[in-house]
Design a protein around this motif. Structure first.
Motif, PDB file in Angstrom:
ATOM      1  N   CYS A  37      -7.262  -6.910  -1.540  1.00  0.00           N
ATOM      2  CA  CYS A  37      -7.784  -6.840  -2.906  1.00  0.00           C
ATOM      3  C   CYS A  37      -6.803  -7.519  -3.863  1.00  0.00           C
ATOM      4  O   CYS A  37      -6.214  -6.874  -4.730  1.00  0.00           O
ATOM      5  CB  CYS A  37      -8.032  -5.394  -3.311  1.00  0.00           C
ATOM      6  N   LEU A  38      -6.653  -8.824  -3.704  1.00  0.00           N
ATOM      7  CA  LEU A  38      -5.698  -9.592  -4.501  1.00  0.00           C
ATOM      8  C   LEU A  38      -5.930  -9.455  -6.009  1.00  0.00           C
ATOM      9  O   LEU A  38      -4.968  -9.270  -6.757  1.00  0.00           O
ATOM     10  CB  LEU A  38      -5.705 -11.064  -4.083  1.00  0.00           C
ATOM     11  N   PRO A  39      -7.175  -9.528  -6.507  1.00  0.00           N
ATOM     12  CA  PRO A  39      -7.352  -9.369  -7.956  1.00  0.00           C
ATOM     13  C   PRO A  39      -6.858  -8.021  -8.478  1.00  0.00           C
ATOM     14  O   PRO A  39      -6.323  -7.938  -9.589  1.00  0.00           O
ATOM     15  CB  PRO A  39      -8.861  -9.514  -8.159  1.00  0.00           C
ATOM     16  N   CYS A  40      -6.998  -6.973  -7.674  1.00  0.00           N
ATOM     17  CA  CYS A  40      -6.562  -5.637  -8.105  1.00  0.00           C
ATOM     18  C   CYS A  40      -5.047  -5.566  -8.263  1.00  0.00           C
ATOM     19  O   CYS A  40      -4.539  -5.077  -9.277  1.00  0.00           O
ATOM     20  CB  CYS A  40      -7.030  -4.580  -7.112  1.00  0.00           C
ATOM     21  N   ILE A  41      -4.310  -6.042  -7.268  1.00  0.00           N
ATOM     22  CA  ILE A  41      -2.847  -5.967  -7.363  1.00  0.00           C
ATOM     23  C   ILE A  41      -2.322  -6.931  -8.416  1.00  0.00           C
ATOM     24  O   ILE A  41      -1.342  -6.650  -9.101  1.00  0.00           O
ATOM     25  CB  ILE A  41      -2.146  -6.197  -5.998  1.00  0.00           C
ATOM     26  N   ALA A  42      -3.003  -8.064  -8.585  1.00  0.00           N
ATOM     27  CA  ALA A  42      -2.579  -9.021  -9.604  1.00  0.00           C
ATOM     28  C   ALA A  42      -2.716  -8.411 -10.993  1.00  0.00           C
ATOM     29  O   ALA A  42      -1.810  -8.525 -11.828  1.00  0.00           O
ATOM     30  CB  ALA A  42      -3.397 -10.305  -9.491  1.00  0.00           C
ATOM     31  N   CYS A  43      -3.831  -7.749 -11.249  1.00  0.00           N
ATOM     32  CA  CYS A  43      -4.044  -7.121 -12.563  1.00  0.00           C
ATOM     33  C   CYS A  43      -3.053  -5.994 -12.815  1.00  0.00           C
ATOM     34  O   CYS A  43      -2.487  -5.880 -13.908  1.00  0.00           O
ATOM     35  CB  CYS A  43      -5.478  -6.610 -12.679  1.00  0.00           C
ATOM     36  N   SER A  44      -2.814  -5.148 -11.815  1.00  0.00           N
ATOM     37  CA  SER A  44      -1.878  -4.035 -12.014  1.00  0.00           C
ATOM     38  C   SER A  44      -0.445  -4.541 -12.172  1.00  0.00           C
ATOM     39  O   SER A  44       0.326  -3.988 -12.963  1.00  0.00           O
ATOM     40  CB  SER A  44      -1.987  -3.020 -10.883  1.00  0.00           C
ATOM     41  N   THR A  45      -0.084  -5.603 -11.455  1.00  0.00           N
ATOM     42  CA  THR A  45       1.266  -6.174 -11.590  1.00  0.00           C
ATOM     43  C   THR A  45       1.439  -6.797 -12.968  1.00  0.00           C
ATOM     44  O   THR A  45       2.493  -6.627 -13.594  1.00  0.00           O
ATOM     45  CB  THR A  45       1.518  -7.215 -10.487  1.00  0.00           C
ATOM     46  N   ALA A  46       0.424  -7.499 -13.441  1.00  0.00           N
ATOM     47  CA  ALA A  46       0.493  -8.091 -14.783  1.00  0.00           C
ATOM     48  C   ALA A  46       0.676  -7.001 -15.835  1.00  0.00           C
ATOM     49  O   ALA A  46       1.489  -7.134 -16.756  1.00  0.00           O
ATOM     50  CB  ALA A  46      -0.762  -8.907 -15.067  1.00  0.00           C
ATOM     51  N   LYS A  47      -0.051  -5.910 -15.695  1.00  0.00           N
ATOM     52  CA  LYS A  47       0.067  -4.793 -16.643  1.00  0.00           C
ATOM     53  C   LYS A  47       1.464  -4.184 -16.592  1.00  0.00           C
ATOM     54  O   LYS A  47       2.062  -3.914 -17.623  1.00  0.00           O
ATOM     55  CB  LYS A  47      -0.977  -3.727 -16.346  1.00  0.00           C
ATOM     56  N   ASN A  48       2.005  -3.982 -15.386  1.00  0.00           N
ATOM     57  CA  ASN A  48       3.355  -3.421 -15.240  1.00  0.00           C
ATOM     58  C   ASN A  48       4.423  -4.343 -15.808  1.00  0.00           C
ATOM     59  O   ASN A  48       5.502  -3.898 -16.187  1.00  0.00           O
ATOM     60  CB  ASN A  48       3.669  -3.131 -13.776  1.00  0.00           C
ATOM     61  N   HIS A  49       4.118  -5.636 -15.859  1.00  0.00           N
ATOM     62  CA  HIS A  49       5.062  -6.623 -16.397  1.00  0.00           C
ATOM     63  C   HIS A  49       4.940  -6.730 -17.921  1.00  0.00           C
ATOM     64  O   HIS A  49       5.733  -7.397 -18.552  1.00  0.00           O
ATOM     65  CB  HIS A  49       4.818  -7.976 -15.732  1.00  0.00           C
ATOM     66  N   GLY A  50       3.915  -6.070 -18.480  1.00  0.00           N
ATOM     67  CA  GLY A  50       3.745  -6.094 -19.926  1.00  0.00           C
ATOM     68  C   GLY A  50       2.737  -7.128 -20.409  1.00  0.00           C
ATOM     69  O   GLY A  50       2.642  -7.395 -21.600  1.00  0.00           O
ATOM     70  N   GLU A  51       2.003  -7.709 -19.501  1.00  0.00           N
ATOM     71  CA  GLU A  51       0.982  -8.695 -19.853  1.00  0.00           C
ATOM     72  C   GLU A  51      -0.382  -8.023 -19.922  1.00  0.00           C
ATOM     73  O   GLU A  51      -0.542  -6.874 -19.544  1.00  0.00           O
ATOM     74  CB  GLU A  51       0.954  -9.828 -18.822  1.00  0.00           C
ATOM     75  N   CYS A  52      -1.377  -8.784 -20.353  1.00  0.00           N
ATOM     76  CA  CYS A  52      -2.746  -8.283 -20.412  1.00  0.00           C
ATOM     77  C   CYS A  52      -3.245  -7.965 -19.002  1.00  0.00           C
ATOM     78  O   CYS A  52      -3.071  -8.762 -18.080  1.00  0.00           O
ATOM     79  CB  CYS A  52      -3.652  -9.326 -21.061  1.00  0.00           C
ATOM     80  N   PHE A  53      -3.850  -6.810 -18.848  1.00  0.00           N
ATOM     81  CA  PHE A  53      -4.345  -6.363 -17.542  1.00  0.00           C
ATOM     82  C   PHE A  53      -5.309  -7.378 -16.926  1.00  0.00           C
ATOM     83  O   PHE A  53      -5.302  -7.603 -15.723  1.00  0.00           O
ATOM     84  CB  PHE A  53      -5.039  -5.004 -17.717  1.00  0.00           C
ATOM     85  N   TRP A  54      -6.130  -8.019 -17.726  1.00  0.00           N
ATOM     86  CA  TRP A  54      -7.183  -8.922 -17.230  1.00  0.00           C
ATOM     87  C   TRP A  54      -6.705 -10.358 -17.045  1.00  0.00           C
ATOM     88  O   TRP A  54      -7.452 -11.190 -16.530  1.00  0.00           O
ATOM     89  CB  TRP A  54      -8.371  -8.911 -18.190  1.00  0.00           C
ATOM     90  N   LEU A  55      -5.500 -10.676 -17.432  1.00  0.00           N
ATOM     91  CA  LEU A  55      -4.996 -12.050 -17.374  1.00  0.00           C
ATOM     92  C   LEU A  55      -5.153 -12.721 -16.011  1.00  0.00           C
ATOM     93  O   LEU A  55      -5.644 -13.848 -15.936  1.00  0.00           O
ATOM     94  CB  LEU A  55      -3.532 -12.080 -17.826  1.00  0.00           C
ATOM     95  N   PRO A  56      -4.796 -12.082 -14.904  1.00  0.00           N
ATOM     96  CA  PRO A  56      -4.911 -12.763 -13.605  1.00  0.00           C
ATOM     97  C   PRO A  56      -6.336 -13.120 -13.211  1.00  0.00           C
ATOM     98  O   PRO A  56      -6.551 -14.020 -12.406  1.00  0.00           O
ATOM     99  CB  PRO A  56      -4.320 -11.756 -12.615  1.00  0.00           C
TER     100      PRO A  56
END
Length: 121
Positions: A37-56
């Motif tokens: 589930c690459l989109p799921c981990i990408a979104c959660s990682t972006a959020k943890n990094h301080g970026e928009c959750f939907w960016l990836p």
């Protein structure tokens, strides 16, 4: 009147990634999650990094510019040695591995930060 500089800026020592790009054994469930589930981990990682959750989600189906920019951002924030060329190669040919490595790095760096509450005497 010109201000005089009292202290020169210091060079920041560069560190290494806490885990390699192919270190799946460090967190097997997370790596499985990134492959299935690459989109799921990408979104959660972006959020943890301080970026928009939907960016990836903007990148899937295209050349991975968001993966490249996120990897470069993580590297810059934590002063990790590397280059944009390496980031580009990894992002283009091993996208799930890159997101998994970034997630591990962010989690490790967040765990190392401890806050204390000191009361005035």
């Amino acid at each position: 009147m010109a201000k005089t500089m009292v202290q020169q800026p210091q060079a920041v020592a560069l560190s290494q990634w806490s885990s390699g790009i192919f270190d799946f054994y460090n967190n097997v469930p997370e790596c499985c999650y990134s492959f299935w589930c690459l989109p799921c981990i990408a979104c959660s990682t972006a959020k943890n990094h301080g970026e928009c959750f939907w960016l990836p989600l903007l990148e899937f189906g295209f050349i991975p510019p968001i993966t490249l920019s996120m990897r470069t951002s993580v590297r810059e924030r934590y002063h990790i040695e590397g280059s944009v060329l390496n980031d580009c190669v990894y992002s283009s040919f091993c996208c799930p591995c890159v997101w998994c490595q970034m997630s591990r790095e962010i989690n490790i760096r967040k765990e190392s930060v401890k806050f204390t509450n000191r009361q005035a005497k």
